[in-house]
Design a protein around this motif. Structure first.
Motif, PDB file in Angstrom:
ATOM      1  N   HIS A  22       0.966  -1.170   0.025  1.00 57.32           N
ATOM      2  CA  HIS A  22       0.009   0.057  -0.030  1.00 57.32           C
ATOM      3  C   HIS A  22       0.944   1.232  -0.003  1.00 57.32           C
ATOM      4  CE1 HIS A  22      -3.763  -2.145   0.191  1.00 57.32           C
ATOM      5  NE2 HIS A  22      -3.446  -2.586   1.382  1.00 57.32           N
ATOM      6  N   VAL A  60     -10.367   0.603   2.004  1.00 56.89           N
ATOM      7  CA  VAL A  60      -9.421   1.889   1.885  1.00 56.89           C
ATOM      8  C   VAL A  60      -9.030   2.141   3.481  1.00 56.89           C
ATOM      9  CG1 VAL A  60      -8.786   4.261   1.379  1.00 56.89           C
ATOM     10  CG2 VAL A  60     -10.491   3.134  -0.014  1.00 56.89           C
ATOM     11  N   GLY A 111     -15.346   5.577   6.306  1.00 55.43           N
ATOM     12  CA  GLY A 111     -14.526   5.207   5.374  1.00 55.43           C
ATOM     13  C   GLY A 111     -14.947   3.918   4.735  1.00 55.43           C
ATOM     14  N   LEU A 151      -3.600   7.889   0.990  1.00 52.61           N
ATOM     15  CA  LEU A 151      -4.433   7.038   0.415  1.00 52.61           C
ATOM     16  C   LEU A 151      -5.772   7.472  -0.042  1.00 52.61           C
ATOM     17  CD1 LEU A 151      -2.817   3.999   2.491  1.00 52.61           C
ATOM     18  CD2 LEU A 151      -2.321   4.638  -0.018  1.00 52.61           C
ATOM     19  N   ALA A 160      -6.193  -0.241   4.141  1.00 50.02           N
ATOM     20  CA  ALA A 160      -5.010  -0.055   3.702  1.00 50.02           C
ATOM     21  C   ALA A 160      -4.384   1.127   4.312  1.00 50.02           C
ATOM     22  CB  ALA A 160      -5.233   0.496   2.194  1.00 50.02           C
ATOM     23  N   VAL A 161      -5.098   2.004   4.879  1.00 50.03           N
ATOM     24  CA  VAL A 161      -4.676   3.166   5.674  1.00 50.03           C
ATOM     25  C   VAL A 161      -3.965   2.902   6.755  1.00 50.03           C
ATOM     26  CG1 VAL A 161      -5.362   5.179   6.910  1.00 50.03           C
ATOM     27  CG2 VAL A 161      -6.035   4.856   4.801  1.00 50.03           C
ATOM     28  N   ALA A 200       1.168   5.262  -2.488  1.00 58.41           N
ATOM     29  CA  ALA A 200       0.529   6.416  -1.844  1.00 58.41           C
ATOM     30  C   ALA A 200       1.081   7.434  -2.076  1.00 58.41           C
ATOM     31  CB  ALA A 200       0.753   6.292  -0.189  1.00 58.41           C
ATOM     32  N   LEU A 204      -8.268   8.405   1.478  1.00 55.08           N
ATOM     33  CA  LEU A 204      -9.383   8.106   2.456  1.00 55.08           C
ATOM     34  C   LEU A 204     -10.397   9.203   2.481  1.00 55.08           C
ATOM     35  CD1 LEU A 204     -10.602   5.613   4.401  1.00 55.08           C
ATOM     36  CD2 LEU A 204      -9.432   7.030   6.305  1.00 55.08           C
ATOM     37  N   GLY A 250      -4.044   8.972   5.938  1.00 54.66           N
ATOM     38  CA  GLY A 250      -5.413   8.926   5.287  1.00 54.66           C
ATOM     39  C   GLY A 250      -5.547   9.792   3.974  1.00 54.66           C
TER      40      GLY A 250
END
Length: 327
Positions: free
Chosen positions: A52, A294, A290, A245, A297-298, A56, A247, A242
């Motif tokens: 991830h 995602v 969210g 990525l 991933a965050v 980013a 979010l 966040g």
């Protein structure tokens, strides 16, 4: 039995007897071994988290890393504010970095507490007062974290959908369980004389230490200012990841989610909260609005930055501090 000749200045040992490895040398190597064990156990999480990170936006990741570094500075300020004596600044900061690694290798709070307790006693603070300073630090950190969470919840009442975090009908049993634990602890304290005496002595020492610290404005500012800055920086790091990525949750709502999740897992005795913190953070971010994918991933990317990247250098620092007798 013949004797084995050792270098000048060392005693001779009978042949066939193993040479004992110095305890301090074992302690220097132990953090590295624990890092290896933890990394192997969580290798799938590490691989996914690094994956991830590659997708980013790097400026936001750099901001998250900077916020993480500043948390060690905030912790150093708070530790200094908890004692009257002036602690050596560079060694204090290095100790906080090493304590972070120890905290991720042992049940939550025990690693950092043991490292800081040893550091203060080496610096000449008596054990009783070092323990009182440690308790004062934990109290200040807990009060400011809870206070900040309450303020943000009042300012942003819609930041979390609490129904997703606390199932219907679970509040009552949780309160009863907490009350039961408190009653059991109180009864045990009242019935066991030696324990009551020890706790009373510790509380008197802690109160004297707290009065001495708050009699000095600089120490009180360092204690409470550092305690407030620490969760703020942690939440800022999560908000930065966040943003990196994308979010779709406002940064302040992510801060609320972070504080709520960390408060919720504070009593879970896992090393550094590994596993429990990730799960709680994902649930909290989803409750903040969210998407699950995602949010996951965050959280994985955030824990890579705050836990896994500093873990090896922190363990090396811990071993060096043990070797140099700083702790």
């Amino acid at each position: 039995m013949t004797a084995v000749r050792l270098p000048d200045g060392l005693p001779e040992l009978p042949e066939g007897l193993p040479r004992r490895l110095p305890v301090r040398q074992v302690l220097c190597l132990l953090p590295l071994l624990l890092v290896l064990v933890v990394a192997v156990r969580h290798r799938s999480v590490l691989a996914e988290g690094f994956g991830h990170l590659t997708t980013a936006e790097w400026p936001w990741l750099v901001a998250a890393a900077a916020a993480t570094c500043l948390t060690w500075v905030a912790a150093a300020f708070t530790r200094q504010g908890a004692v009257v004596e002036r602690l050596p600044a560079r060694r204090l900061l290095a100790t906080q970095f090493a304590a972070g690694a120890a905290n991720h290798l042992l049940p939550t709070g025990l690693g950092a507490g043991a490292v800081n307790l040893r550091f203060m006693t080496v610096c000449g603070v008596p054990l009783a007062r070092s323990s009182a300073a440690l308790a004062l630090y934990l109290l200040a950190e807990s009060v400011t974290r809870l206070g900040l969470l309450l303020v943000l919840l009042l300012a942003f009442p819609g930041a979390l959908h609490l129904g997703a975090l606390v199932p219907a009908g679970a509040v009552g049993p949780l309160l009863l369980a907490g009350a039961g634990v408190l009653c059991a602890a109180t009864i045990t304290l009242l019935c066991v004389g030696r324990l009551r005496t020890a706790v009373g002595s510790f509380l008197r020492t802690a109160l004297r230490e707290a009065r001495s610290v708050h009699a000095r404005p600089a120490r009180a500012f360092a204690l409470w200012g550092g305690s407030l800055a620490f969760p703020v920086l942690q939440a800022a790091g999560l908000a930065a990841v966040g943003q990196a990525l994308a979010l779709p949750v406002p940064p302040l709502h992510m801060a609320v989610a972070y504080l709520a999740a960390t408060v919720a897992v504070a009593l879970v005795p896992t090393p550094g909260g590994i596993g429990s913190v990730e799960a709680a953070l994902v649930v909290a971010l989803v409750a903040a609005g969210g998407p699950v994918a995602v949010a996951t991933a965050v959280v994985l990317a955030y824990r890579i930055i705050t836990v896994w990247l500093p873990l090896l250098p922190g363990a090396l620092t811990l071993g060096a501090l043990v070797r140099w007798k700083v702790i």
